[in-house]
Design a protein around this motif. Structure first.
Motif, mmCIF file in Angstrom:
data_model
loop_
_atom_site.group_PDB
_atom_site.id
_atom_site.type_symbol
_atom_site.label_atom_id
_atom_site.label_comp_id
_atom_site.label_asym_id
_atom_site.label_seq_id
_atom_site.Cartn_x
_atom_site.Cartn_y
_atom_site.Cartn_z
ATOM 1 N N MET A 3 53.653 -1.555 38.751
ATOM 2 C CA MET A 3 54.777 -2.084 37.990
ATOM 3 C C MET A 3 54.713 -3.609 38.010
ATOM 4 S SD MET A 3 57.841 0.572 39.039
ATOM 5 C CE MET A 3 59.074 -0.542 38.515
ATOM 6 N N VAL A 4 55.117 -4.187 36.914
ATOM 7 C CA VAL A 4 55.129 -5.636 36.779
ATOM 8 C C VAL A 4 56.575 -6.114 36.747
ATOM 9 C CG1 VAL A 4 52.916 -5.694 35.572
ATOM 10 C CG2 VAL A 4 55.005 -5.524 34.270
ATOM 11 N N SER A 5 56.751 -7.417 36.709
ATOM 12 C CA SER A 5 58.113 -7.946 36.679
ATOM 13 C C SER A 5 58.785 -7.569 35.351
ATOM 14 C CB SER A 5 58.101 -9.464 36.842
ATOM 15 O OG SER A 5 57.689 -10.094 35.653
ATOM 16 N N PRO A 6 60.099 -7.456 35.367
ATOM 17 C CA PRO A 6 60.819 -7.077 34.142
ATOM 18 C C PRO A 6 60.610 -8.053 32.985
ATOM 19 C CG PRO A 6 62.250 -6.852 36.037
ATOM 20 C CD PRO A 6 60.990 -7.511 36.518
ATOM 21 N N ILE A 7 60.447 -9.328 33.287
ATOM 22 C CA ILE A 7 60.254 -10.320 32.223
ATOM 23 C C ILE A 7 58.912 -10.106 31.530
ATOM 24 C CG2 ILE A 7 59.965 -12.785 31.762
ATOM 25 C CD1 ILE A 7 62.023 -13.281 33.997
ATOM 26 N N VAL A 8 57.875 -9.863 32.310
ATOM 27 C CA VAL A 8 56.545 -9.617 31.729
ATOM 28 C C VAL A 8 56.568 -8.328 30.909
ATOM 29 C CG1 VAL A 8 54.129 -9.119 32.275
ATOM 30 C CG2 VAL A 8 55.347 -10.895 33.535
ATOM 31 N N ALA A 9 57.225 -7.296 31.422
ATOM 32 C CA ALA A 9 57.321 -6.030 30.683
ATOM 33 C C ALA A 9 58.064 -6.232 29.368
ATOM 34 C CB ALA A 9 58.020 -4.978 31.528
ATOM 35 N N ALA A 10 59.116 -7.052 29.382
ATOM 36 C CA ALA A 10 59.867 -7.320 28.149
ATOM 37 C C ALA A 10 59.022 -8.065 27.132
ATOM 38 C CB ALA A 10 61.128 -8.109 28.473
ATOM 39 N N ILE A 11 58.252 -9.036 27.582
ATOM 40 C CA ILE A 11 57.395 -9.795 26.663
ATOM 41 C C ILE A 11 56.324 -8.888 26.068
ATOM 42 C CG2 ILE A 11 55.668 -11.645 26.541
ATOM 43 C CD1 ILE A 11 57.390 -13.118 28.672
ATOM 44 N N ILE A 12 55.707 -8.064 26.904
ATOM 45 C CA ILE A 12 54.688 -7.137 26.405
ATOM 46 C C ILE A 12 55.304 -6.182 25.387
ATOM 47 C CG2 ILE A 12 53.204 -5.190 27.051
ATOM 48 C CD1 ILE A 12 52.778 -6.615 29.744
ATOM 49 N N SER A 13 56.484 -5.673 25.714
ATOM 50 C CA SER A 13 57.114 -4.682 24.851
ATOM 51 C C SER A 13 57.632 -5.297 23.552
ATOM 52 C CB SER A 13 58.258 -3.989 25.596
ATOM 53 O OG SER A 13 58.611 -2.803 24.954
ATOM 54 N N PHE A 14 57.928 -6.589 23.557
ATOM 55 C CA PHE A 14 58.355 -7.227 22.309
ATOM 56 C C PHE A 14 57.194 -7.271 21.311
ATOM 57 C CE2 PHE A 14 58.841 -10.959 19.570
ATOM 58 C CZ PHE A 14 60.037 -10.639 18.954
ATOM 59 N N PHE A 15 56.015 -7.617 21.787
ATOM 60 C CA PHE A 15 54.868 -7.717 20.894
ATOM 61 C C PHE A 15 54.218 -6.364 20.617
ATOM 62 C CE2 PHE A 15 55.177 -12.095 22.486
ATOM 63 C CZ PHE A 15 55.253 -12.750 21.266
ATOM 64 N N PHE A 16 54.277 -5.457 21.600
ATOM 65 C CA PHE A 16 53.725 -4.110 21.454
ATOM 66 C C PHE A 16 54.772 -3.118 21.954
ATOM 67 C CE2 PHE A 16 50.120 -6.941 22.340
ATOM 68 C CZ PHE A 16 49.395 -6.776 21.176
ATOM 69 N N PRO A 17 55.745 -2.769 21.122
ATOM 70 C CA PRO A 17 56.839 -1.894 21.574
ATOM 71 C C PRO A 17 56.321 -0.605 22.206
ATOM 72 C CG PRO A 17 57.338 -2.780 19.414
ATOM 73 C CD PRO A 17 55.915 -3.156 19.726
ATOM 74 N N GLY A 18 56.821 -0.324 23.392
ATOM 75 C CA GLY A 18 56.432 0.871 24.122
ATOM 76 C C GLY A 18 55.458 0.602 25.251
ATOM 77 N N ILE A 19 54.630 -0.409 25.118
ATOM 78 C CA ILE A 19 53.640 -0.691 26.151
ATOM 79 C C ILE A 19 54.322 -1.263 27.397
ATOM 80 C CG2 ILE A 19 51.509 -1.940 26.698
ATOM 81 C CD1 ILE A 19 51.249 0.307 24.587
ATOM 82 N N GLY A 20 55.399 -1.994 27.218
ATOM 83 C CA GLY A 20 56.160 -2.479 28.370
ATOM 84 C C GLY A 20 56.739 -1.328 29.183
ATOM 85 N N GLN A 21 57.138 -0.266 28.513
ATOM 86 C CA GLN A 21 57.644 0.905 29.216
ATOM 87 C C GLN A 21 56.518 1.592 29.987
ATOM 88 O OE1 GLN A 21 58.625 -0.064 26.229
ATOM 89 N NE2 GLN A 21 60.832 -0.126 26.387
ATOM 90 N N VAL A 22 55.321 1.597 29.409
ATOM 91 C CA VAL A 22 54.180 2.217 30.083
ATOM 92 C C VAL A 22 53.851 1.465 31.378
ATOM 93 C CG1 VAL A 22 51.709 2.710 29.907
ATOM 94 C CG2 VAL A 22 53.212 3.225 27.992
ATOM 95 N N VAL A 23 53.820 0.132 31.331
ATOM 96 C CA VAL A 23 53.494 -0.623 32.535
ATOM 97 C C VAL A 23 54.612 -0.555 33.572
ATOM 98 C CG1 VAL A 23 51.884 -2.183 31.375
ATOM 99 C CG2 VAL A 23 54.270 -2.843 31.606
ATOM 100 N N GLN A 24 55.810 -0.177 33.158
ATOM 101 C CA GLN A 24 56.910 0.003 34.103
ATOM 102 C C GLN A 24 56.933 1.419 34.680
ATOM 103 O OE1 GLN A 24 57.785 -2.736 35.186
ATOM 104 N NE2 GLN A 24 59.890 -3.068 34.563
ATOM 105 N N GLY A 25 56.038 2.286 34.249
ATOM 106 C CA GLY A 25 55.934 3.607 34.824
ATOM 107 C C GLY A 25 56.485 4.745 33.982
ATOM 108 N N GLU A 26 57.083 4.447 32.858
ATOM 109 C CA GLU A 26 57.625 5.477 31.955
ATOM 110 C C GLU A 26 56.626 5.747 30.834
ATOM 111 O OE1 GLU A 26 60.476 7.279 31.876
ATOM 112 O OE2 GLU A 26 61.173 6.501 33.805
ATOM 113 N N THR A 27 55.554 6.453 31.173
ATOM 114 C CA THR A 27 54.457 6.647 30.232
ATOM 115 C C THR A 27 54.870 7.435 29.000
ATOM 116 O OG1 THR A 27 52.938 6.610 32.103
ATOM 117 C CG2 THR A 27 52.087 7.446 30.030
#
Length: 69
Positions: free
Chosen positions: A1-25
């Protein structure tokens, strides 16, 4: 798992990928497929309005990824 800010940035540009890196595949894959459908169908069918809908979806995906952390 990564920090919530990094997950949000990833998910903004690639929606859904931030959820994957947070563990909700499964949730991330569903959101990613939905983003592809929204971007292809709505952007081409509705033009600018479709792009605005996609932007709203991307912001929601980033918000959701941030709140998962």
């Amino acid at each position: 798992m990564v920090s919530p800010i990094v997950a949000a940035i990833i998910s903004f540009f690639f929606p859904g990928i931030g959820q994957v890196v947070q563990g909700e595949t499964q949730k991330g894959i569903i959101m990613f497929v939905a983003a592809i459908v929204i971007s292809i169908i709505l952007a081409y069918a509705l033009g600018t309005i479709g792009n605005i809908i996609y932007l709203i979806y991307a912001v929601y995906a980033a918000y959701d990824a941030y709140n998962m952390g």
